[in-house]
Scaffold this motif. Structure first.
Motif, PDB file in Angstrom:
ATOM      1  N   LEU A   1       0.831  -1.208   0.000  1.00  0.00           N
ATOM      2  CA  LEU A   1       0.000   0.000   0.000  1.00  0.00           C
ATOM      3  C   LEU A   1       0.863   1.255   0.000  1.00  0.00           C
ATOM      4  N   VAL A   2       1.914   1.242   0.797  1.00  0.00           N
ATOM      5  CA  VAL A   2       2.803   2.404   0.849  1.00  0.00           C
ATOM      6  C   VAL A   2       3.501   2.600  -0.497  1.00  0.00           C
ATOM      7  N   SER A   3       3.899   1.507  -1.128  1.00  0.00           N
ATOM      8  CA  SER A   3       4.505   1.607  -2.459  1.00  0.00           C
ATOM      9  C   SER A   3       3.532   2.229  -3.449  1.00  0.00           C
TER      10      SER A   3
ATOM     11  N   CYS B   1       7.918  -1.901   8.111  1.00  0.00           N
ATOM     12  CA  CYS B   1       7.250  -2.286   6.860  1.00  0.00           C
ATOM     13  C   CYS B   1       6.975  -1.051   6.005  1.00  0.00           C
ATOM     14  N   ILE B   2       6.533   0.022   6.648  1.00  0.00           N
ATOM     15  CA  ILE B   2       6.267   1.266   5.929  1.00  0.00           C
ATOM     16  C   ILE B   2       7.574   1.844   5.391  1.00  0.00           C
ATOM     17  N   ALA B   3       8.601   1.894   6.239  1.00  0.00           N
ATOM     18  CA  ALA B   3       9.890   2.459   5.843  1.00  0.00           C
ATOM     19  C   ALA B   3      10.507   1.702   4.676  1.00  0.00           C
ATOM     20  N   GLU B   4      10.265   0.408   4.620  1.00  0.00           N
ATOM     21  CA  GLU B   4      10.806  -0.431   3.553  1.00  0.00           C
ATOM     22  C   GLU B   4      10.366   0.048   2.174  1.00  0.00           C
TER      23      GLU B   4
ATOM     24  N   THR C   1      10.406  10.112   4.991  1.00  0.00           N
ATOM     25  CA  THR C   1      10.534   9.899   6.433  1.00  0.00           C
ATOM     26  C   THR C   1       9.210   9.445   7.024  1.00  0.00           C
ATOM     27  N   ILE C   2       9.285   8.533   7.988  1.00  0.00           N
ATOM     28  CA  ILE C   2       8.128   8.190   8.805  1.00  0.00           C
ATOM     29  C   ILE C   2       8.403   8.633  10.230  1.00  0.00           C
ATOM     30  N   HIS C   3       7.498   9.444  10.773  1.00  0.00           N
ATOM     31  CA  HIS C   3       7.537   9.842  12.176  1.00  0.00           C
ATOM     32  C   HIS C   3       6.590   8.915  12.928  1.00  0.00           C
ATOM     33  N   THR C   4       7.103   8.159  13.873  1.00  0.00           N
ATOM     34  CA  THR C   4       6.284   7.204  14.610  1.00  0.00           C
ATOM     35  C   THR C   4       6.277   7.567  16.087  1.00  0.00           C
TER      36      THR C   4
END
Length: 217
Positions: free
Chosen positions: A49-51, A71-74, A81-84
């Motif tokens: 989904l992120v791709s 998984c998202i960062a991949e 950037t992902i802020h978690t």
């Protein structure tokens, strides 16, 4: 879903990367409620989904062990950037170790603190994607705080929106977490600013797209 069907599905999708397989095992051995980890099937769906969405800036509410963030960062480009945000400070060392040992960990920025407070400090239209997986009692509040943070055409992916089926079981309606999920689902269903669909995968995954219309502003 039966264990046999689960295994069949996992045998016929992309393999779980080694660093995620190790993390899922460590999560289930060392942390309480290890089943909260996204796991192989949902993790591969998140990555795909992120791709497809191809976001540059991502916000995740609820890190837990870091599996979904990885998984998202991949799927992110090197400049993305992902802020978690994780509320439980006792998980910080565990999460940072997982991030440091992953090939895409440099794309993740971990914040320890209250998810809703963090979201309220962010600038409007500063994210392309929000993944919600924090306190179910506050899902409606997260939604109202995060929708303005999305650029038009951006997405919210909300986890656990069927809550083990409790959303249709009257005996659970007074449970605060079930009530929080039901309220969130009702608000999203009636919101003309978005289009939405619930995928009955694991514990329920809702995809929400912010419409590029004046009503969504």
């Amino acid at each position: 879903m039966s264990p046999e069907l689960q295994k069949y599905i996992e045998d016929h999708i992309d393999a779980e990367p080694d660093h995620l397989h190790r993390l899922e095992r460590r999560t289930n051995i060392h942390l309480i409620n290890g089943r909260m980890c996204s796991g192989h099937l949902q993790g591969r769906l998140l990555k795909m989904l992120v791709s497809m969405i191809d976001p540059h800036d991502v916000l995740e509410l609820g890190t837990f062990s870091g599996y979904s963030a990885l998984c998202i960062a991949e799927a992110l480009h090197d400049s993305a950037t992902i802020h978690t945000v994780e509320a439980d400070d006792e998980l910080e060392d565990f999460i940072r170790e997982a991030i440091a040992s992953a090939p895409c960990g440099e794309r993740i920025q971990l914040h320890i603190g209250d998810a809703l407070s963090f979201a309220k400090k962010c600038k409007p239209e500063s994210f392309d994607l929000v993944f919600m997986d924090a306190d179910k009692r506050q899902y409606a509040d997260y939604y109202e705080a995060c929708l303005p943070l999305l650029r038009p055409g951006g997405y919210i992916i909300a986890d656990n929106t069927l809550w083990d089926g409790h959303v249709v079981e009257p005996d659970h309606f007074n449970d605060r977490q079930t009530a929080g999920i039901r309220l969130f689902n009702d608000i999203v269903a009636a919101d003309p600013r978005v289009e939405k669909v619930i995928i009955p995968l694991r514990d329920g995954l809702t995809l929400i797209r912010k419409l590029n219309t004046p009503a969504s502003r």
